[in-house]
Design a protein around this motif. Structure first.
Motif, PDB file in Angstrom:
ATOM      1  N   PHE A 140      -8.076   0.770  -0.218  1.00  0.00           N
ATOM      2  CA  PHE A 140      -6.364  -0.158  -0.786  1.00  0.00           C
ATOM      3  C   PHE A 140      -6.340  -0.299   0.343  1.00  0.00           C
ATOM      4  O   PHE A 140      -6.040  -2.092  -0.326  1.00  0.00           O
ATOM      5  CB  PHE A 140      -5.445   0.605  -1.850  1.00  0.00           C
TER       6      PHE A 140
ATOM      7  N   PHE B  48     -13.183   1.411  -6.412  1.00  0.00           N
ATOM      8  CA  PHE B  48     -11.531   1.057  -7.929  1.00  0.00           C
ATOM      9  C   PHE B  48     -12.172   0.193  -8.704  1.00  0.00           C
ATOM     10  O   PHE B  48     -13.618  -0.520  -8.755  1.00  0.00           O
ATOM     11  CB  PHE B  48     -10.554   0.086  -6.812  1.00  0.00           C
ATOM     12  N   ASP B  49     -11.693   1.007 -10.112  1.00  0.00           N
ATOM     13  CA  ASP B  49     -12.623   0.058 -11.784  1.00  0.00           C
ATOM     14  C   ASP B  49     -12.646  -1.280 -11.001  1.00  0.00           C
ATOM     15  O   ASP B  49     -13.755  -1.779 -11.410  1.00  0.00           O
ATOM     16  CB  ASP B  49     -11.462   0.422 -12.612  1.00  0.00           C
ATOM     17  N   ASP B  50     -11.425  -2.322 -10.575  1.00  0.00           N
ATOM     18  CA  ASP B  50     -11.739  -3.446 -10.595  1.00  0.00           C
ATOM     19  C   ASP B  50     -11.911  -4.358  -9.115  1.00  0.00           C
ATOM     20  O   ASP B  50     -12.039  -5.211  -9.111  1.00  0.00           O
ATOM     21  CB  ASP B  50     -10.070  -4.119 -11.329  1.00  0.00           C
ATOM     22  N   TYR B  51     -12.893  -3.618  -8.463  1.00  0.00           N
ATOM     23  CA  TYR B  51     -13.293  -3.568  -7.341  1.00  0.00           C
ATOM     24  C   TYR B  51     -14.809  -2.863  -6.740  1.00  0.00           C
ATOM     25  O   TYR B  51     -14.346  -2.186  -6.053  1.00  0.00           O
ATOM     26  CB  TYR B  51     -11.998  -3.725  -5.396  1.00  0.00           C
TER      27      TYR B  51
ATOM     28  N   ARG C  71      -6.492   3.984 -10.152  1.00  0.00           N
ATOM     29  CA  ARG C  71      -8.092   3.794  -9.689  1.00  0.00           C
ATOM     30  C   ARG C  71      -8.311   1.869 -10.072  1.00  0.00           C
ATOM     31  O   ARG C  71      -8.830   1.812 -10.011  1.00  0.00           O
ATOM     32  CB  ARG C  71      -8.950   4.124 -10.212  1.00  0.00           C
ATOM     33  N   ASN C  72      -6.903   1.717 -10.213  1.00  0.00           N
ATOM     34  CA  ASN C  72      -7.109   0.022 -10.590  1.00  0.00           C
ATOM     35  C   ASN C  72      -6.537  -0.817  -9.620  1.00  0.00           C
ATOM     36  O   ASN C  72      -5.166  -0.357  -9.681  1.00  0.00           O
ATOM     37  CB  ASN C  72      -6.957   0.238 -12.395  1.00  0.00           C
ATOM     38  N   VAL C  73      -6.723  -1.712  -9.149  1.00  0.00           N
ATOM     39  CA  VAL C  73      -6.556  -2.055  -7.857  1.00  0.00           C
ATOM     40  C   VAL C  73      -4.925  -3.164  -8.458  1.00  0.00           C
ATOM     41  O   VAL C  73      -3.656  -3.825  -8.609  1.00  0.00           O
ATOM     42  CB  VAL C  73      -7.268  -3.092  -6.896  1.00  0.00           C
ATOM     43  N   LYS C  74      -5.644  -4.016 -10.058  1.00  0.00           N
ATOM     44  CA  LYS C  74      -4.606  -4.601  -9.895  1.00  0.00           C
ATOM     45  C   LYS C  74      -2.945  -4.576 -11.086  1.00  0.00           C
ATOM     46  O   LYS C  74      -2.005  -4.874 -11.053  1.00  0.00           O
ATOM     47  CB  LYS C  74      -5.207  -5.547 -11.494  1.00  0.00           C
TER      48      LYS C  74
ATOM     49  N   SER D  30       0.677  -1.116  -0.303  1.00  0.00           N
ATOM     50  CA  SER D  30       0.152  -0.445  -0.204  1.00  0.00           C
ATOM     51  C   SER D  30       0.442   1.245  -0.415  1.00  0.00           C
ATOM     52  O   SER D  30       0.521   1.932  -0.567  1.00  0.00           O
ATOM     53  CB  SER D  30      -0.702   0.232   1.266  1.00  0.00           C
TER      54      SER D  30
ATOM     55  N   ILE E  62      -1.564   5.735  -6.462  1.00  0.00           N
ATOM     56  CA  ILE E  62      -3.354   6.568  -5.967  1.00  0.00           C
ATOM     57  C   ILE E  62      -2.997   7.621  -5.969  1.00  0.00           C
ATOM     58  O   ILE E  62      -4.116   8.593  -7.099  1.00  0.00           O
ATOM     59  CB  ILE E  62      -3.940   5.876  -4.665  1.00  0.00           C
TER      60      ILE E  62
ATOM     61  N   MET F  12      -1.635  -1.327 -10.042  1.00  0.00           N
ATOM     62  CA  MET F  12      -0.921  -1.210  -9.269  1.00  0.00           C
ATOM     63  C   MET F  12      -0.503  -2.210  -8.483  1.00  0.00           C
ATOM     64  O   MET F  12       1.100  -1.858  -7.652  1.00  0.00           O
ATOM     65  CB  MET F  12      -1.588  -0.533  -7.589  1.00  0.00           C
TER      66      MET F  12
ATOM     67  N   TRP G 162      -8.791   6.211  -0.798  1.00  0.00           N
ATOM     68  CA  TRP G 162      -8.511   5.673  -1.292  1.00  0.00           C
ATOM     69  C   TRP G 162      -7.315   4.663  -0.777  1.00  0.00           C
ATOM     70  O   TRP G 162      -7.911   3.285  -0.710  1.00  0.00           O
ATOM     71  CB  TRP G 162      -8.022   6.103  -2.758  1.00  0.00           C
TER      72      TRP G 162
END
Ligand SMILES: Nc1ncnc2c1ncn2[C@@H]1O[C@H](COP(=O)(O)OP(=O)(O)OP(=O)(O)O)[C@@H](O)[C@H]1O
Ligand SMILES: [Mg+2]
Ligand SMILES: [Zn+2]
Lengths: 278, 283
Positions: free
Chosen positions: B155, B224-227, A144-147, A132, A139, A149, B151
């Motif tokens: 995360f 988030f976009d993918d969550y 805004r894409n977890v994968k 994180s 961030i 990042m 955010w």
């Protein structure tokens, strides 16, 4: 090395205190960087310097000479008192970064700069997982894409030689050297063109120091990132920096190619510094 | 209780609170400071919500107070008593009959109307507090619309629990501008704030803040976009008494058999449902 500098600083000054009629006078005698009358500290005075693409610039100077203050001004941790700064990657170097809005400064800080502090407490959230911490900069830069990042952060952990298996551990579980590696990974995570490193090896064991310095050198070579490396240790400067500036009492007193400065120092203070090292 | 002014607070205090409410309505999601008064109930027990209720209540209002879905909890009853004792207005347990609804931890199941005002009690108004302790700095972050901290918290939850573990008080972005704590309502209730027919007000007594979501305001839960954001799911579960499935359920354990069962969390809604069906409500 002969193209337009990626970063230009012009006459940057930072003072703590208001100043008075005594110290604002041109030839005022200060006690080092300190006004004996009003107690204002002139931490940085008229600093001008250029950083070129792909170059490592060293800043060396004794304790209190204003190195960290300069770094903090560049990273907007501190407000500069006067002076200008231009980044080629920000409006083509036509806008003074120090007079931008808070939002713009954040953008510059999150997207165009990376910072590694001497004290990892300043650069990391010790209770948050390391991954994180690394992702935080992405961030902040708007991802805004977890994968995405997670992938990027893991790749960086690998690059700084920390096992991905430990990515979810908080930095407080790590040794000092590892914490600095996490900081470096974080600083790199938004892929900034410029990295600021303030005494990153101070306080580490010698062998750990060497490994971190090696890592910095490798990153610079592979990623072609421009860096400003601050240290009061000439050995570190010798190993990393292409060019070096010497600071004393908030001012630059000498600058040139690192080899030149180490072999043929001009200023009396630099001579003293270099000969005491030998 | 006749020694108190109408609705307990003096007119000066009410005006100040109303001004804060108006400012909150004008700047949806923005935390307006106010001079939270000492109340005859302890701070942290809904004094923020109560002060809004007292500042707004008029002689023709009908008040409903709920605490985690229940109209009969000690806390809800005490608040009702105080308002009733100093105003003489009617109270109700029926959402439809109420003009003012003060609540802790829930928005009722019955859809709210434009002639109703929902007042939520807030323990912690600042969505960035756990990443930034200084109020001075969080104010600056809001001013600059810098919400990386919120955010980052989501995360970190995903990293630790592989999902956003935040059940209640899940942060929302209001009117594309301010990130806001919706108070500890379940995620299940977050969508009810979006485009609500009713005005929704938030009062934090201890933290001395009032904020608002005016009717028909865009309110998005951060994701988030993918969550993607998801409300609590009660798949395969139903209220033991009503058989309802599309409401927020409480999980309970039968003390005798040790068996797990579910009940509507909104008790007045459950009661109304049973009355309509002509079934007696047995507990
Ligand atoms: N917040 C502050 N208020 C007042 N003076 C300050 C403040 N921060 C730094 N200074 C002063 O500014 C001067 C420069 O400090 P700075 O930390 O930049 O030095 P440095 O070169 O990084 O030293 P070191 O090698 O010890 O890290 C010092 O005299 C210091 O006391
Ligand atoms: Mg320093
Ligand atoms: Zn002075």
């Amino acid at each position: 090395m002969f193209d337009k500098p990626i970063l230009q600083i012009k006459n940057l000054s930072k003072q703590y205190g208001e100043g008075c009629s005594y110290c604002q006078h041109e030839n005022a005698k200060l006690e080092r960087n300190f006004c004996p009358v009003c107690k204002t500290v002139y931490a940085c005075k008229n600093i001008s310097l250029d950083l070129h693409r792909g170059e490592i610039l060293g800043i060396v100077g004794e304790s209190g000479s204003g190195k960290s203050t300069l770094m903090k001004c560049l990273y907007f941790d501190e407000e500069t008192t006067t002076g200008e700064g231009f980044l080629t990657d920000y409006f083509n170097g036509n806008e003074n970064i120090f007079t931008q809005s808070g939002q713009q400064k954040r953008f510059i800080r999150n997207s165009l700069l990376g910072m590694v502090y001497q004290n990892p407490m300043l650069g990391l959230k010790m209770d948050f997982s390391s991954i994180s911490n690394i992702a935080e900069k992405q961030i902040a830069a708007g991802n805004r894409n977890v994968k995405q990042m997670v992938d990027r952060s893991n790749a960086l952990l690998d690059k700084v030689n920390i096992s991905i298996k430990r990515s979810k551990e908080p930095p407080k579980n790590f040794s000092g050297g590892m914490q600095q590696r996490v900081q470096i990974a974080k600083a790199l995570s938004s892929n900034p063109p410029i990295l600021l490193l303030d005494e990153v090896t101070t306080g580490l064991d010698l062998s750990v120091q060497a490994a971190v310095l090696d890592l910095i050198k490798t990153i610079q070579r592979v990623m072609q990132i421009s860096m400003i490396v601050v240290s009061h240790d000439l050995a570190v400067i010798r190993m990393l920096a292409d060019r070096t500036v010497v600071m004393l009492n908030g001012q630059i007193i000498e600058e040139g190619l690192t080899d030149q400065i180490l072999e043929d120092p001009q200023h009396a203070y630099t001579q003293q510094l270099v000969y005491s090292l030998l | 209780m006749s020694k108190f002014p109408f609705a307990f607070l003096d007119e000066q205090s009410k005006k100040e609170i109303r001004r804060a409410v108006l400012k909150g309505v004008a700047i949806p999601g923005y935390q307006v400071p106010f001079a939270s008064r000492e109340m005859p109930i302890g701070r942290g027990w809904g004094t923020g919500g109560l002060q809004i209720t007292l500042a707004l209540v008029g002689q023709r209002d009908v008040l409903k107070v709920i605490d985690q879905g229940s109209d009969e909890s000690v806390n809800a009853v005490n608040i009702k008593k105080l308002v009733q004792g100093t105003t003489g207005i009617e109270t109700t347990i029926h959402t439809k009959e109420a003009t003012l609804i003060q609540s802790r931890h829930r928005i009722p199941e019955v859809p709210l109307r434009s002639d109703q005002i929902m007042i939520l009690q807030v323990p912690e108004p600042e969505p960035l507090r756990s990443v930034e302790r200084s109020e001075f700095k969080t104010k600056q972050l809001h001013a600059e619309r810098e919400y990386s901290g919120a955010w980052l918290l989501l995360f970190e939850q995903i990293m630790r629990y592989n999902q956003t573990s935040q059940g209640a008080d899940y942060p929302v972005l209001v009117h594309d501008r301010y990130v806001m704590n919706p108070s500890p309502i379940p995620r299940f209730d977050n969508p009810k704030i979006h485009n609500s027919d009713a005005l929704i007000l938030f009062g934090a007594g201890r933290e001395k803040k009032i904020y608002a979501v005016p009717p028909y305001t865009k309110v998005e839960s951060l994701a988030f976009d993918d969550y993607p954001f998801e409300i609590e799911k009660f798949e395969g579960k139903a209220c033991k008494v009503t058989g309802l499935t599309d409401v927020f359920l409480d999980e309970l354990t039968d003390e005798q058999t040790g068996e797990t069962y579910y009940l509507c969390n909104d008790t007045s809604f459950m009661q109304e449902y049973l009355e309509k069906r002509g079934t007696v409500h047995v507990r």
